[in-house]
Scaffold this active site. Structure first.
Site, short mmCIF file in Angstrom:
data_model
loop_
_atom_site.label_atom_id
_atom_site.label_comp_id
_atom_site.label_asym_id
_atom_site.label_seq_id
_atom_site.Cartn_x
_atom_site.Cartn_y
_atom_site.Cartn_z
N GLU A 1 14.42 -6.78 37.86
CA GLU A 1 14.66 -5.37 38.15
C GLU A 1 13.50 -4.56 37.59
O GLU A 1 12.89 -4.92 36.58
CB GLU A 1 15.97 -4.96 37.47
N LYS B 1 20.59 0.03 44.47
CA LYS B 1 21.63 -0.30 43.50
C LYS B 1 22.80 0.68 43.60
O LYS B 1 22.66 1.89 43.47
CB LYS B 1 21.03 -0.24 42.10
N CYS C 1 21.47 -6.13 38.31
CA CYS C 1 21.84 -5.86 36.92
C CYS C 1 23.31 -5.44 36.75
O CYS C 1 24.20 -6.28 36.81
CB CYS C 1 20.89 -4.80 36.35
#
Length: 276
Positions: free
Chosen positions: A54, A123, A162
């Site tokens: 990331e 995300k 994540c």
């Protein structure tokens, strides 16, 4: 993990993946050079896919925002596409993209082995937890966006980022879209129990989805590293330490198929997943 013999004729081929647990800074040019080094290693070992963390394009432990963002035709993604085409290695990497109202988007770009941009995942679950508010600087991705997957060899890779790891429905939606491998590039924050959570959640996503799970962490200050490969039976096949490291593994479609025959939990479920 290197294959010792070619698979039988007609068998799905193994996919070689290079895991690049990198240290990333807010120096964009240095980050491009670091990623190019990872490409060189992936090409040297004959990898099919390179996975970067990331925020691989730029990272500041105090927060990533619009000042770190580059468009999809900017220097970082352009470099990824050029190297993928030159080396014949697909790549998944975390980047910050420009977004609305002065914020950025925390995104993953997926580039195929020909250098084409195969998908962009923004995300969905921003890290507004453990005293941090990612949403102050970042715009969330749309929950209803189509899952981003990449067929490669005998496997289909699906991507999440994540903090998405803490939401099992996101993984299940990717598996419903055909993913055999769940890839989580991360800058997993350090702190009490955080490594334990990372390890436990990656194994849980593998077991409940009978899927291979690959968590690729960032190394450096305030993050944990600890990249992890988990098989569809929940067995850990690779775990890195806290520092920068590049390792290569072979993923076998036959293992996923065998686990799903022995443990048909996906076929036995009684609920579907849909975005709110």
């Amino acid at each position: 993990m290197v294959p010792t013999a070619a698979p039988p004729s007609g068998s799905p081929s193994k996919v070689r993946v290079t895991v690049a647990q990198l240290t990333v800074s807010d120096d964009a040019a240095a980050n491009r050079a670091t990623a190019e080094g990872a490409f060189r290693e992936a090409a040297r070992v004959g990898a099919d896919l390179l996975v970067l963390p990331e925020y691989a394009s730029a990272y500041d432990p105090r927060g990533v925002g619009a000042e770190h963002a580059e468009p999809l035709d900017g220097p970082y993604v352009s470099m990824l596409r050029r190297r993928a085409a030159e080396d014949g290695v697909a790549v998944i990497a975390g980047v910050a993209l420009p977004a609305g109202d002065g914020r950025a988007a925390n995104a993953l770009v997926v580039v195929d082995r020909e250098g084409a941009l195969a998908g962009v995942y923004r995300k969905v679950h921003l890290y507004d937890a453990f005293g941090t508010r990612e949403s102050d600087r970042l715009e969330p991705g749309p929950a209803g966006a189509e899952p981003v997957t990449l067929p490669l060899g005998g496997l289909t890779f699906g991507v999440l980022t994540c903090y998405d790891l803490r939401f099992p429905e996101s993984a299940r939606r990717l598996v419903d879209a055909g993913a055999d491998v769940l890839v989580y590039p991360a800058a997993w924050m350090a702190g009490p129990l955080k490594v334990d959570h990372w390890h436990t959640l990656l194994r849980a996503r593998a077991i409940e989805n009978t899927a291979i799970v690959l968590g690729v962490g960032m190394a450096g200050r305030s993050v944990t590293g600890r990249s992890l490969l988990v098989g569809p039976d929940g067995v850990v096949g690779l775990e890195l330490g806290e520092g920068p490291e590049i390792r290569t593994v072979d993923l076998d479609p036959a293992g996923v198929a065998a686990t799903r025959r022995a443990n048909p939990s996906l076929a036995n479920r009684r609920y579907t997943v849909a975005p709110l």
